[in-house]
Write a protein that holds these residues in place. Structure first.
Motif, mmCIF file in Angstrom:
data_model
loop_
_atom_site.group_PDB
_atom_site.id
_atom_site.type_symbol
_atom_site.label_atom_id
_atom_site.label_comp_id
_atom_site.label_asym_id
_atom_site.label_seq_id
_atom_site.Cartn_x
_atom_site.Cartn_y
_atom_site.Cartn_z
ATOM 1 N N LYS A 198 -7.916 -6.265 8.692
ATOM 2 C CA LYS A 198 -9.371 -5.652 8.617
ATOM 3 C C LYS A 198 -10.567 -6.442 9.186
ATOM 4 O O LYS A 198 -11.572 -5.847 9.265
ATOM 5 C CB LYS A 198 -9.358 -5.304 6.988
ATOM 6 N N PHE A 212 -5.225 1.948 9.251
ATOM 7 C CA PHE A 212 -4.004 1.181 9.475
ATOM 8 C C PHE A 212 -2.544 1.952 8.891
ATOM 9 O O PHE A 212 -1.458 1.631 9.052
ATOM 10 C CB PHE A 212 -3.853 -0.205 8.909
ATOM 11 N N ARG A 213 -2.950 2.905 7.861
ATOM 12 C CA ARG A 213 -2.094 3.613 7.371
ATOM 13 C C ARG A 213 -1.025 4.143 8.174
ATOM 14 O O ARG A 213 0.195 4.132 7.896
ATOM 15 C CB ARG A 213 -2.687 4.701 6.168
ATOM 16 N N ASN A 233 -6.218 -2.462 -2.892
ATOM 17 C CA ASN A 233 -7.223 -2.360 -1.787
ATOM 18 C C ASN A 233 -7.063 -0.898 -1.126
ATOM 19 O O ASN A 233 -8.091 -0.641 -0.240
ATOM 20 C CB ASN A 233 -6.905 -3.411 -0.681
ATOM 21 N N CYS A 234 -6.093 -0.131 -1.453
ATOM 22 C CA CYS A 234 -6.029 1.215 -0.643
ATOM 23 C C CYS A 234 -7.043 2.198 -1.412
ATOM 24 O O CYS A 234 -6.506 3.113 -1.959
ATOM 25 C CB CYS A 234 -4.786 1.491 -0.587
ATOM 26 N N CYS A 250 -8.322 4.609 5.586
ATOM 27 C CA CYS A 250 -7.801 3.353 6.416
ATOM 28 C C CYS A 250 -6.934 3.627 7.597
ATOM 29 O O CYS A 250 -6.027 4.288 7.479
ATOM 30 C CB CYS A 250 -6.752 2.639 5.405
ATOM 31 N N TYR A 299 -1.157 -0.993 -4.408
ATOM 32 C CA TYR A 299 -1.908 -1.618 -3.545
ATOM 33 C C TYR A 299 -3.417 -1.483 -4.119
ATOM 34 O O TYR A 299 -4.145 -0.398 -3.766
ATOM 35 C CB TYR A 299 -1.652 -1.327 -2.305
ATOM 36 N N CYS A 320 0.779 -1.268 -0.025
ATOM 37 C CA CYS A 320 0.007 -0.031 0.060
ATOM 38 C C CYS A 320 0.912 1.244 0.024
ATOM 39 O O CYS A 320 0.556 2.164 -0.857
ATOM 40 C CB CYS A 320 -0.811 0.040 1.230
#
Ligand code: FES
Ligand code: FES
Lengths: 146, 146
Positions: free
Chosen positions: B12, A108-109, A99-100, A106, A97, A92
């Motif tokens: 996720k 998690f970034r 999914n980003c 997000c 990526y 990502c």
DNA sequence: TACTTATCCTATCTGCTTAGTAGGAATTGT
DNA sequence: ACAATTCCTACTAAGCAGATAGGATAAGTA
């Protein structure tokens, strides 16, 4: 971040050349023996390091390799990034990526960004002059084992 | 350290289940849609997470998944280590490295140990309660874009 | 009981990366 | 001419990532 054998060989190569800095050229053969790498594989690593501007070479009978810069001017991070690619822990952050979709959403970034900074904080702050000093101080140490 | 798609899906998943903690069961289908993962691949991730004791399931018609522990008791580091393996950046530190003959002599070892600690310092200090809070605070934010 | 909607289980596949091997061409000092 | 070296390109074997495929099993409901 993953340090491959190639990356490991590259680091050991630079360190070996740093130990011979301003002295003599180092041949692939000698290097391969000292760092315990397959010579033909090491050749490719050396070729890349040359393209990356880390080392210089002299061809022919009395040829060999030498550092292109002072050991203090080369960091572990620089070498690793060049040989093993980006240090980011997730695709990502490298922009590869699927999914980003919405970067800002997000949660998690930030975790991965912080992780990247933490890694950088270590490997970008170790240069090969530090490592040469360390090797030399290790060699001076008395031997306590029998 | 490398976070794979599998690791990303796992994180996720845990986050989604954390958002539904103490409410309802979440089905693979719903999860797959929300986190944008191939359902058959996600099934395998869920199976692993169950074996790892992160989640629990209920089979049959009204089945689904739920967290096995409180969100606050699960960290990002725990999940990543379980799904994607050790966070150490080089095989050497995992004890699977032929070239590490004399551990005490390799000056790079400390670099990789420090790197590991740096990574751990980030991912082992983020739990899913933190992330849930972050998601909720993001949802409350006003929208500035048109 | 049949049906539906789930989880659960195991096998297979394709493309990519890693780590290495192979064979020789080009260069340079003796 | 010869030996020692760098340089260049192609190939390969093994493993891993990221799925896909096909069903078996369980549980609620009409
Ligand atoms: S999907 Fe890009 S940071 Fe999470
Ligand atoms: S070879 Fe093991 S730490 Fe360097």
């Amino acid at each position: 971040m993953k340090v491959t054998y190639k990356g490991d060989y590259a680091l050991k190569t630079i360190l070996d050349l740093a130990l011979h800095y301003d002295k003599e050229l180092v041949t692939t053969h000698d290097l391969a023996v000292r760092i315990d790498a397959p010579i033909k594989f090491l050749e490719q690593v050396l070729s890349e390091l040359k393209k990356g501007g880390f080392i210089e070479s002299r061809r022919g009978n009395v040829g060999g390799y030498m550092l292109a810069r002072k050991p203090a001017k080369i960091t572990v991070g620089e070498v690793i990034r060049f040989i093993d690619g980006p240090i980011e822990p997730i695709a990502c952050l490298k922009g590869e990526y699927a999914n980003c979709s919405d970067i800002n959403k997000c949660v998690f970034r930030k975790v991965w960004e912080d992780t990247t900074k933490a890694i950088s904080g270590v490997i970008d702050n170790v240069n090969f002059d530090d490592l040469v000093s360390k090797v030399k101080s290790q060699q001076e140490e008395p031997i306590y084992s029998i």
